[in-house]
Design an enzyme around this catalytic site. Structure first.
Site, mmCIF file in Angstrom:
data_model
loop_
_atom_site.group_PDB
_atom_site.id
_atom_site.type_symbol
_atom_site.label_atom_id
_atom_site.label_comp_id
_atom_site.label_asym_id
_atom_site.label_seq_id
_atom_site.Cartn_x
_atom_site.Cartn_y
_atom_site.Cartn_z
ATOM 1 C CD GLU A 134 -2.173 1.219 2.956
ATOM 2 O OE1 GLU A 134 -1.897 0.177 3.635
ATOM 3 O OE2 GLU A 134 -3.240 2.158 3.007
ATOM 4 C CG ASP A 144 0.336 1.766 7.571
ATOM 5 O OD1 ASP A 144 1.034 0.910 8.002
ATOM 6 O OD2 ASP A 144 0.132 2.375 6.510
ATOM 7 C CG ASP A 162 -3.937 2.584 8.949
ATOM 8 O OD1 ASP A 162 -4.414 1.756 7.600
ATOM 9 O OD2 ASP A 162 -3.461 3.667 8.542
ATOM 10 C CG ASP A 174 -6.978 4.669 4.991
ATOM 11 O OD1 ASP A 174 -8.233 4.701 4.781
ATOM 12 O OD2 ASP A 174 -6.481 6.278 4.780
#
Ligand code: 1YM
Length: 641
Positions: free
Chosen positions: A431, A504, A506, A508
């Site tokens: 990403e 990640d 998180d 997103d």
């Protein structure tokens, strides 16, 4: 009976040897001794209750996880016979629980029209448990037998009290032996999914599941469906948009073989076709599925031609066209099923093909004639699918001509590895550019390729193949994989045997991961099924003490590690940064180095559960998605994806 003692001793020894064999090689009887095998024990016992229900004597089954992680299964059937068994000279209850039936089938039990094979799994469960208690309510009496330490009789069948003469049934409590199983903790969700499925597959049967352990917040679940597999289809379509109102339900029987199918089309593009024989999922299909698929294609084509929706010049619809957006459950109950294939997931009985074809074509044709509005909507959907198939083919050819799907001329962002042997090669889908940059520097350039993903990946749950092919990120992925896509997909051409999603931890990151998984699930399912897809797990904490550096994934692991250190170790903990903030060395050290990293394998353990999650998250209905995203962190854990 002058030899009774001797006879009893001899069979007793045999019995113990039989159960000992199960303890020595549990895998032969229950497949695995991991968490799956642990849950398998429950179904071995429940299967006996289900058989009793199929025989028409039982309509309610209760499953309870007890405080100590033991399991109780109760039914209201006739109760296991209590009289002396002619062959063993001991009660039938004890016989069922201690004698390993020769030639028995242990792979999940099922529908038996002859009583002869009953209870085969019971002795296996006993062999693998630290204790088993069997209670039978029958003849106005309560009988009880107890076994300990892998099937040793602690208390032979004994009358322990009276009950209402009307009351009949069997209750079994067992505790799996933690010396045999890797884990002894039952998972409520796992039991729930299968319990619900059994309720769908056995209409009218009430199944209750309860968790009595401390610190659980569930009050239990009761599953009871008078509509059977029709309600299963409604359930599978609940987060989708059906395109016709009625769920089509067809059934028939011939020579003791029962065949049933329920179906409904939705506005999506994936099919969800699941077939069962004697309540067992036949994930590799077989004759029952073939009969239906063949009839479905034929009947829709016939109808479309007769109704002049499909013109003379038009090509016929293919099997793929007619299953787009189709949710279907096929259930067959067979007294003598032949399971084939490596995982025994295919029905082989050839007579079932004809039965399935006959029942389906007759019923479905009638449905189309009696429901012309639904018929038109269905045929139009299949014709749109056919047009999209042709368009996707053109799009593929066009991109191929431009050299886009050809790795050699692939001028994109893939930073390939040097080795060309797919079995040692890995590709990281990373990403963002900054993490991509670190990954490129931190990789082992022999075997690790990096594909940084910049733009948004298209949500393919809402798009057909032709549109997916217009998305640049998706094209890069297809090109890098080398397998092609759609009709020309070929798993043998996969260029990397490990496809590693590195995002990640998180929101997103989860979003991108879900988009990628949706893409794989829709268009590259064999890659997932073959176990090639992984998620990288960047650590959350770094613990340093002396010269030792330890990375851990979550607070729980951190605490466990700290507890394992001797009391006076002085140590330092840092919370790790996101992928993008790590430099090449850190990224290598924590997440990429083959010897140090931890990868999570993504499996489609339960394709249905996965599909439910994908539809909720990626489908058209907004509300389920909102609810779902709120629970997103949990989802990443539970999906096993
Ligand atoms: C919680 C587990 O085992 N129920 C159960 C098992 C049996 C019967 C009824 C039963 C079967 C028959 C006749 C028959 C079993 N019987 C046998 C065997 N629940 C649970 N409920 N009467 C009762 O098949 O003829 C094995 S299982 F072999 F003894 F007949």
């Amino acid at each position: 009976m002058e030899n009774r003692e001797e006879h009893y001793d001899a069979s007793d020894i045999q019995v113990l040897e039989g159960l000992e064999a199960v303890r020595k090689r549990p895998g032969m009887y229950i497949g695995t001794t991991d968490v799956k095998g642990l849950h398998h024990l429950v179904w071995e016992i429940v299967d006996n209750s289900i058989d009793e229900a199929l025989a028409g004597y039982c309509n309610a089954i209760e499953i309870i996880i007890n405080k100590d992680n033991s399991i109780t299964v109760k039914d209201n059937g006739r109760g296991i016979p209590v009289e002396k068994h002619p062959k063993t000279g001991i009660s039938t209850v004890e016989t069922v629980y201690t004698v390993l039936h020769a030639g028995g089938k242990f792979g999940g039990g099922g529908y038996k029209v002859s009583g002869g094979l009953h209870g085969v799994g019971a002795s296996v469960v006993n062999a693998l448990s630290t204790f088993v208690t069997v209670t039978v309510y029958k003849n106005g009496k309560i009988y009880e037998a107890k076994f300990v330490n892998g099937g040793k009789v602690e208390q032979p069948l004994t009358i322990i009290g009276d009950c209402n003469i009307e009351r009949t049934g069997t209750t079994v409590t067992f505790k799996p032996d933690s010396k045999i199983f890797d884990t002894d903790i039952y998972d409520y969700e796992t039991l729930k999914v299968r319990t619900r499925e059994l309720a769908f597959l056995n209409k009218g049967l009430k199944l209750t599941l309860r968790d009595d352990r401390d610190n659980v917040d569930t009050t239990g679940d009761t599953f009871h469906y008078e509509g059977g597999i029709s309600e299963y289809v409604r359930f599978l379509n609940q987060n989708k948009t059906p395109i016709h109102d009625n769920i089509i339900h067809l059934s028939g029987e011939e020579e003791g073989v029962m065949f049933e199918v329920a179906m409904q089309y939705n506005s999506g593009y994936t099919d969800n076709i699941y077939s069962f024989v004697n309540n067992i999922n036949t994930h590799d299909g077989g004759t029952h599925e073939e009969g239906v698929r063949r009839a479905l294609t034929r009947i829709i084509n016939n109808y479309a031609r007769k109704a002049n929706l499909l013109k003379e010049k038009d090509d016929s619809l293919t099997g793929d066209d007619v299953k787009e957006g189709l949710t279907m459950i096929i259930s067959c109950k067979h007294p003598n099923p032949q399971f084939e294939g490596q995982t025994k997931g295919r029905l082989g009985n050839s007579e079932v093909r004809k039965l399935a074809d006959n029942v389906f074509s007759e019923g479905f044709e009638r449905f189309l004639l009696e429901n012309p509005d639904s018929a038109r909507i269905i045929v139009e959907k299949t014709m749109t699918a056919a047009r999209a198939r042709v368009a996707a083919k053109k799009a593929r050819e066009l991109t191929r001509r431009k050299g886009d799907l050809d790795v050699v001329s692939f001028g994109g962002k893939l930073v390939d590895c040097k080795d060309k042997d797919p079995s040692v090669c890995e590709i990281f889908l990373v990403e963002g550019d900054s993490a991509g940059g670190s990954a490129i520097k931190g990789r082992d350039s022999m075997t690790q390729a990096i594909l940084p993903l910049r733009g948004k990946i298209l949500n393919v749950e809402k798009a057909r193949l032709d549109r997916a092919l217009s998305n640049e990120e998706i094209r890069s992925i297809i090109t890098a994989f080398g397998t092609g896509i759609g009709e020309e997909f070929n798993l043998d051409k996969l260029r990397y045997h490990k496809i590693i999603i590195m995002t990640d931890a998180d929101v997103d990151g989860s979003h991108i991961r879900v988009l990628l998984l949706t893409l794989f699930y829709r268009f590259f399912r064999p890659i997932v099924e073959a176990g090639h897809v992984y998620a990288a797990q960047p650590p959350l904490f770094c613990i340093k003490h002396g010269k030792v550096i330890k990375y851990v994934l979550n607070p729980q692991e951190r605490d466990e590690y700290l507890a394992s250190l001797s009391p006076n170790t002085k140590y330092e903990i840092t919370r790790m940064k996101g992928l993008g903030e790590m430099d090449a060395e850190e990224l290598n050290e924590t997440t990429m180095d083959i010897n140090k990293r931890i990868l999570r394998k993504i499996t489609v353990e339960d394709v249905m559960a996965a599909d439910e999650v994908f539809s909720k998250l990626m489908g058209e209905e907004v509300e389920p998605r909102r609810e779902f995203i709120e629970e997103n962190a949990k989802y990443a854990e539970n999906l096993d994806i």
